[in-house]
Design a protein around this motif. Structure first.
Motif, PDB file in Angstrom:
ATOM      1  N   UNK A 179      12.100  38.975  42.961  1.00 20.70           N
ATOM      2  CA  UNK A 179      11.080  40.025  42.785  1.00 20.70           C
ATOM      3  C   UNK A 179      10.604  40.562  44.123  1.00 20.70           C
ATOM      4  N   UNK A 180      10.642  39.732  45.173  1.00 22.69           N
ATOM      5  CA  UNK A 180      10.310  40.237  46.511  1.00 22.69           C
ATOM      6  C   UNK A 180      11.331  41.290  46.934  1.00 22.69           C
ATOM      7  N   UNK A 181      12.598  41.015  46.685  1.00 23.91           N
ATOM      8  CA  UNK A 181      13.649  41.981  47.023  1.00 23.91           C
ATOM      9  C   UNK A 181      13.470  43.292  46.260  1.00 23.91           C
ATOM     10  N   UNK A 182      12.861  43.203  45.070  1.00 24.55           N
ATOM     11  CA  UNK A 182      12.605  44.395  44.265  1.00 24.55           C
ATOM     12  C   UNK A 182      11.297  45.086  44.657  1.00 24.55           C
ATOM     13  N   UNK A 183      10.599  44.532  45.661  1.00 23.50           N
ATOM     14  CA  UNK A 183       9.386  45.172  46.173  1.00 23.50           C
ATOM     15  C   UNK A 183       8.074  44.527  45.786  1.00 23.50           C
ATOM     16  N   UNK A 184       8.121  43.389  45.103  1.00 27.27           N
ATOM     17  CA  UNK A 184       6.874  42.726  44.709  1.00 27.27           C
ATOM     18  C   UNK A 184       6.083  42.311  45.941  1.00 27.27           C
ATOM     19  N   UNK A 185       4.799  42.492  45.857  1.00 23.20           N
ATOM     20  CA  UNK A 185       3.893  42.072  46.924  1.00 23.20           C
ATOM     21  C   UNK A 185       3.222  40.755  46.551  1.00 23.20           C
ATOM     22  N   UNK A 186       3.025  40.572  45.228  1.00 19.72           N
ATOM     23  CA  UNK A 186       2.341  39.381  44.727  1.00 19.72           C
ATOM     24  C   UNK A 186       3.219  38.622  43.744  1.00 19.72           C
ATOM     25  N   UNK A 187       2.891  37.366  43.572  1.00 23.22           N
ATOM     26  CA  UNK A 187       3.488  36.531  42.539  1.00 23.22           C
ATOM     27  C   UNK A 187       3.269  37.208  41.189  1.00 23.22           C
ATOM     28  N   UNK A 188       4.186  37.017  40.266  1.00 21.99           N
ATOM     29  CA  UNK A 188       4.037  37.648  38.946  1.00 21.99           C
ATOM     30  C   UNK A 188       3.763  36.646  37.830  1.00 21.99           C
ATOM     31  N   UNK A 189       3.257  35.459  38.199  1.00 23.03           N
ATOM     32  CA  UNK A 189       2.867  34.501  37.160  1.00 23.03           C
ATOM     33  C   UNK A 189       1.690  35.087  36.378  1.00 23.03           C
ATOM     34  N   UNK A 190       1.387  34.556  35.219  1.00 24.09           N
ATOM     35  CA  UNK A 190       0.291  35.119  34.412  1.00 24.09           C
ATOM     36  C   UNK A 190      -1.065  35.155  35.138  1.00 24.09           C
ATOM     37  N   UNK A 191      -1.364  34.136  35.927  1.00 24.86           N
ATOM     38  CA  UNK A 191      -2.633  34.124  36.663  1.00 24.86           C
ATOM     39  C   UNK A 191      -2.712  35.221  37.703  1.00 24.86           C
ATOM     40  N   UNK A 192      -1.645  35.386  38.467  1.00 23.78           N
ATOM     41  CA  UNK A 192      -1.624  36.433  39.494  1.00 23.78           C
ATOM     42  C   UNK A 192      -1.542  37.821  38.873  1.00 23.78           C
ATOM     43  N   UNK A 193      -0.842  37.943  37.767  1.00 20.57           N
ATOM     44  CA  UNK A 193      -0.773  39.225  37.064  1.00 20.57           C
ATOM     45  C   UNK A 193      -2.159  39.625  36.571  1.00 20.57           C
ATOM     46  N   UNK A 194      -2.902  38.667  36.020  1.00 23.02           N
ATOM     47  CA  UNK A 194      -4.271  38.939  35.574  1.00 23.02           C
ATOM     48  C   UNK A 194      -5.165  39.298  36.758  1.00 23.02           C
ATOM     49  N   UNK A 195      -4.992  38.580  37.862  1.00 21.19           N
ATOM     50  CA  UNK A 195      -5.788  38.869  39.061  1.00 21.19           C
ATOM     51  C   UNK A 195      -5.512  40.281  39.568  1.00 21.19           C
ATOM     52  N   UNK A 196      -4.257  40.669  39.607  1.00 20.85           N
ATOM     53  CA  UNK A 196      -3.905  41.996  40.087  1.00 20.85           C
ATOM     54  C   UNK A 196      -4.490  43.082  39.188  1.00 20.85           C
ATOM     55  N   UNK A 197      -4.469  42.870  37.897  1.00 22.75           N
ATOM     56  CA  UNK A 197      -5.049  43.837  36.953  1.00 22.75           C
ATOM     57  C   UNK A 197      -6.551  44.001  37.224  1.00 22.75           C
ATOM     58  N   UNK A 198      -7.230  42.903  37.466  1.00 19.34           N
ATOM     59  CA  UNK A 198      -8.668  42.956  37.768  1.00 19.34           C
ATOM     60  C   UNK A 198      -8.907  43.672  39.093  1.00 19.34           C
ATOM     61  N   UNK A 199      -8.139  43.324  40.100  1.00 15.51           N
ATOM     62  CA  UNK A 199      -8.300  43.950  41.425  1.00 15.51           C
ATOM     63  C   UNK A 199      -8.035  45.454  41.333  1.00 15.51           C
ATOM     64  N   UNK A 200      -6.978  45.833  40.628  1.00 14.88           N
ATOM     65  CA  UNK A 200      -6.644  47.250  40.503  1.00 14.88           C
ATOM     66  C   UNK A 200      -7.677  48.040  39.706  1.00 14.88           C
ATOM     67  N   UNK A 201      -8.502  47.341  38.961  1.00 16.55           N
ATOM     68  CA  UNK A 201      -9.519  47.991  38.126  1.00 16.55           C
ATOM     69  C   UNK A 201     -10.931  47.499  38.456  1.00 16.55           C
ATOM     70  N   UNK A 202     -11.136  47.072  39.687  1.00 10.09           N
ATOM     71  CA  UNK A 202     -12.421  46.477  40.049  1.00 10.09           C
ATOM     72  C   UNK A 202     -13.594  47.429  39.839  1.00 10.09           C
ATOM     73  N   UNK A 203     -13.351  48.720  39.883  1.00  7.65           N
ATOM     74  CA  UNK A 203     -14.426  49.691  39.651  1.00  7.65           C
ATOM     75  C   UNK A 203     -14.960  49.643  38.216  1.00  7.65           C
ATOM     76  N   UNK A 204     -14.223  49.008  37.312  1.00  7.29           N
ATOM     77  CA  UNK A 204     -14.661  48.880  35.925  1.00  7.29           C
ATOM     78  C   UNK A 204     -15.652  47.725  35.735  1.00  7.29           C
ATOM     79  N   UNK A 205     -15.704  46.836  36.703  1.00  8.72           N
ATOM     80  CA  UNK A 205     -16.552  45.650  36.569  1.00  8.72           C
ATOM     81  C   UNK A 205     -17.937  45.861  37.163  1.00  8.72           C
TER      82      UNK A 205
END
Length: 111
Positions: free
Chosen positions: A85-111
Motif C-alpha cells: 500500500x505504500x507503493x500505491x501511495x498510502x501515507x497511513x496504515x489501513x488497519x481499521x483503527x487507523x482508517x477510523x482515525x483518518x476519517x475523524x482527522x479528515x472531518x475534524x471540523x464536524x466535531x
C-alpha cells in the motif's frame, strides 16, 4: 459519515488502542450535551496521536517484537501488505483503527 458513525467505527476497530476507544465512547456519551464539543476535540486529538504513518507500520512489522506478538506468518503478510500500500501511495496504515482515525482527522471540523 456522521460523527456518531465515525466514533462507532473506532469502537468497532479491533486495532484501536484502549485510549482511542475510551475517547470515542466519551464522545458518543456526550452527543447532545454541553460536553459534546470538548469530547469531540479530545477524540480528534486522540485520532491524531494514534494514527500510524505507513513507514512506522513497516518498521514495526520488521521487528522481532512484532513476530513475538503476531507470529512470523502474520507478520510476513502484514509487512508485505504495508509495503504494497505504500507503493500505491498510502501515507497511513489501513488497519481499521487507523482508517477510523483518518476519517475523524479528515472531518475534524464536524466535531
Amino acid at each position: 459519515m456522521t460523527t456518531k458513525a465515525m466514533a462507532q467505527a473506532v469502537l468497532d476497530a479491533p486495532s484501536a488502542c484502549p485510549e482511542f476507544k475510551e475517547a470515542a465512547q466519551k464522545y458518543l456519551d456526550a452527543i447532545g450535551t454541553s460536553d459534546e464539543k470538548k469530547a469531540g476535540e479530545i477524540l480528534v486529538a486522540e485520532a491524531k496521536e494514534d494514527i500510524s504513518p505507513i513507514d512506522g507500520t513497516i518498521a514495526f512489522f520488521a521487528t522481532d517484537m512484532a513476530k513475538d506478538i503476531f507470529g512470523a506468518d502474520v507478520v510476513a503478510q502484514k509487512l508485505a501488505h504495508a509495503k504494497e500500500i505504500k507503493e500505491q501511495g498510502a501515507i497511513y496504515c489501513d488497519c481499521p483503527g487507523c482508517t477510523a482515525a483518518l476519517e475523524i482527522i479528515n472531518n475534524e471540523n464536524m466535531f
